[in-house]
Motif scaffolding. Structure first.
Motif, mmCIF file in Angstrom:
data_model
loop_
_atom_site.group_PDB
_atom_site.id
_atom_site.type_symbol
_atom_site.label_atom_id
_atom_site.label_comp_id
_atom_site.label_asym_id
_atom_site.label_seq_id
_atom_site.Cartn_x
_atom_site.Cartn_y
_atom_site.Cartn_z
ATOM 1 N N ASN A 59 36.113 34.931 39.261
ATOM 2 C CA ASN A 59 36.042 34.294 40.581
ATOM 3 C C ASN A 59 35.852 35.287 41.725
ATOM 4 O O ASN A 59 35.697 34.875 42.871
ATOM 5 N N LEU A 60 35.917 36.561 41.433
ATOM 6 C CA LEU A 60 35.752 37.569 42.488
ATOM 7 C C LEU A 60 34.320 37.688 42.930
ATOM 8 O O LEU A 60 33.401 37.445 42.286
ATOM 9 N N LYS B 167 28.459 42.418 38.736
ATOM 10 C CA LYS B 167 29.145 42.996 39.874
ATOM 11 C C LYS B 167 29.940 44.214 39.430
ATOM 12 O O LYS B 167 30.497 44.247 38.344
ATOM 13 N N LYS B 168 30.011 45.164 40.307
ATOM 14 C CA LYS B 168 30.847 46.330 40.074
ATOM 15 C C LYS B 168 31.969 46.322 41.101
ATOM 16 O O LYS B 168 31.752 45.980 42.257
ATOM 17 N N PHE B 169 33.142 46.670 40.639
ATOM 18 C CA PHE B 169 34.259 46.754 41.561
ATOM 19 C C PHE B 169 35.278 47.760 41.041
ATOM 20 O O PHE B 169 35.256 48.142 39.880
ATOM 21 N N LYS C 96 44.033 36.460 29.798
ATOM 22 C CA LYS C 96 43.196 35.286 30.071
ATOM 23 C C LYS C 96 43.192 34.992 31.575
ATOM 24 O O LYS C 96 42.138 34.731 32.158
ATOM 25 N N ASN C 97 44.365 35.051 32.201
ATOM 26 C CA ASN C 97 44.461 34.793 33.646
ATOM 27 C C ASN C 97 43.726 35.857 34.462
ATOM 28 O O ASN C 97 43.103 35.548 35.480
ATOM 29 N N VAL C 98 43.796 37.100 34.026
ATOM 30 C CA VAL C 98 43.070 38.181 34.708
ATOM 31 C C VAL C 98 41.575 37.950 34.602
ATOM 32 O O VAL C 98 40.837 38.077 35.579
ATOM 33 N N LYS C 99 41.110 37.565 33.422
ATOM 34 C CA LYS C 99 39.676 37.317 33.238
ATOM 35 C C LYS C 99 39.205 36.166 34.123
ATOM 36 O O LYS C 99 38.159 36.256 34.755
ATOM 37 N N TYR D 7 44.257 36.135 45.756
ATOM 38 C CA TYR D 7 44.479 35.571 44.422
ATOM 39 C C TYR D 7 45.888 35.917 43.957
ATOM 40 O O TYR D 7 46.405 36.979 44.290
ATOM 41 N N VAL D 8 46.467 35.013 43.178
ATOM 42 C CA VAL D 8 47.773 35.258 42.576
ATOM 43 C C VAL D 8 47.653 35.014 41.080
ATOM 44 O O VAL D 8 47.130 33.979 40.645
#
Length: 88
Positions: free
Chosen positions: A87-88, A1-3, A79-82, A66-67
């Protein structure tokens, strides 16, 4: 995916949420935000001025998909960002 990721501090306050597919809110304790802000050479007065312009985190979270909590080390934040990105 690209975002594409946009960092927009007053996105919710400006009511621009409809322009984005997903909203991710990075949250941290106010005391920690102050400590980090002061460490960058900024003043407490400026922090308070900017903070007053923002909605409280509890209100912002209601508009977010998301939070990510940022109350720990940079390693844990990454790690939390990954995990969120996956999940996006």
């Amino acid at each position: 995916k690209k975002f594409i990721i946009f960092e927009i501090p007053l996105l919710i306050e400006s009511k621009l949420m409809k322009n984005y597919d997903k909203i991710v809110f990075v949250n941290s304790k106010k005391s920690l935000r102050i400590k980090r802000f002061l460490k960058r050479g900024k003043s407490l007065e400026l922090f308070n001025l900017l903070d007053k312009r923002q909605l409280p985190p509890a209100k912002k979270i209601k508009f977010c998909d998301y939070v990510i909590n940022n109350n720990n080390s940079l390693k844990i934040l990454k790690k939390n960002v990954k995990m969120t990105k996956d999940n996006l």
